[in-house]
Design an enzyme around this catalytic site. Structure first.
Site, PDB file in Angstrom:
ATOM      1  N   CYS A   1      -2.612  -2.940   7.671  1.00  0.00           N
ATOM      2  CA  CYS A   1      -2.617  -3.755   6.281  1.00  0.00           C
ATOM      3  C   CYS A   1      -1.216  -4.373   6.403  1.00  0.00           C
ATOM      4  CB  CYS A   1      -2.677  -2.817   5.196  1.00  0.00           C
ATOM      5  SG  CYS A   1      -4.345  -2.065   4.874  1.00  0.00           S
TER       6      CYS A   1
ATOM      7  N   LYS B   1      -5.634  -5.765  -3.621  1.00  0.00           N
ATOM      8  CA  LYS B   1      -6.286  -6.100  -2.587  1.00  0.00           C
ATOM      9  C   LYS B   1      -7.791  -5.046  -2.451  1.00  0.00           C
ATOM     10  CE  LYS B   1      -3.610  -4.513   1.237  1.00  0.00           C
ATOM     11  NZ  LYS B   1      -4.612  -3.430   1.729  1.00  0.00           N
TER      12      LYS B   1
ATOM     13  N   ASP C   1       0.907  -1.292  -0.068  1.00  0.00           N
ATOM     14  CA  ASP C   1      -0.127  -0.045  -0.003  1.00  0.00           C
ATOM     15  C   ASP C   1       0.779   1.419  -0.041  1.00  0.00           C
ATOM     16  OD1 ASP C   1      -2.146  -1.640  -0.056  1.00  0.00           O
ATOM     17  OD2 ASP C   1      -3.012  -1.175   2.167  1.00  0.00           O
TER      18      ASP C   1
END
Length: 214
Positions: free
Chosen positions: A151, A118, A19
């Site tokens: 995450c 995702k 991310d």
């Protein structure tokens, strides 16, 4: 080979980048606009870029994970996860496909490096990440990116549950709260895997010799 050597062996491990996107890391991104302190993410980015360069030089696969959210994946349960139902859905949505906020921040995949998209905190939920890793013979995962306790840790835990060796690269992960980062580091070290630094990995990864043509 001892356990730590096995975990960090370039023939067996992969560097997983979670991310690193504008909405999560940039001072101009959605989270910064909502008041989150992204300074740790911006400060961490050059260290991560350096580690990625060394991983590539040593032949360590770099696997990229990015988030996308849209109306096809934003269930009432997901949007209302910290409230009392659909009527408490979160605002300030992040990483909408095709927006600048969903683009990479500071680092980005090289040609041929795998990219997994995702829609939840864990990089294993609803994705083909496990297949991507096993097809390359990867047994150990080194996690980096943001946010450490959300995450990154969620993906690390899932990695262990999928029977990988897992490690957190402490100084190449970042949170919006130093205490949350520190707590996640402690939890990982106590319960899930090992904690390592970028310099420790780089010291273990000699660059591959250059093959010169005759």
């Amino acid at each position: 080979m001892n356990e730590s050597g096995f975990r960090y062996d370039p023939k067996r491990c992969a560097l997983v980048v979670i991310d690193m996107q504008n909405d999560f890391c940039s001072p101009d991104g959605a989270l910064a606009g909502c008041g989150f302190d992204v300074s740790a993410a911006t400060a961490m980015t050059p260290r991560l870029a350096n580690l990625i360069d060394h991983a590539r030089d040593a032949g360590v696969p770099v696997v990229w994970v990015r988030t996308e959210h849209d109306e096809t994946t934003d269930s009432p349960q997901w949007l209302g996860r910290v409230g009392n139902g659909p009527g408490t859905a979160r605002t300030g949505l992040t990483c909408r496909p095709g927006t600048p906020g969903a683009e990479f921040y500071g680092v980005r995949p090289a040609v041929g490096e795998p990219l997994v998209v995702k829609h939840r905190f864990s990089a294993f939920v609803g994705t083909d990440l496990d297949r991507v890793l096993r097809s390359r013979g990867i047994e150990s995962l080194l996690f980096t990116g943001v946010a450490t306790e959300i995450c990154v840790e969620s993906s690390l835990r899932s990695g262990l549950f999928h029977e990988y060796w897992v490690s957190l690269v402490e100084d190449c992960a970042a949170s919006y709260d130093p205490a949350a980062h520190a707590a996640s580091v402690a939890v990982v070290a106590q319960n899930f895997g090992t904690v390592v630094t970028a310099d420790e990995l780089i010291s273990r990864w000699p660059a591959r010799p250059v093959t010169r043509s005759a």
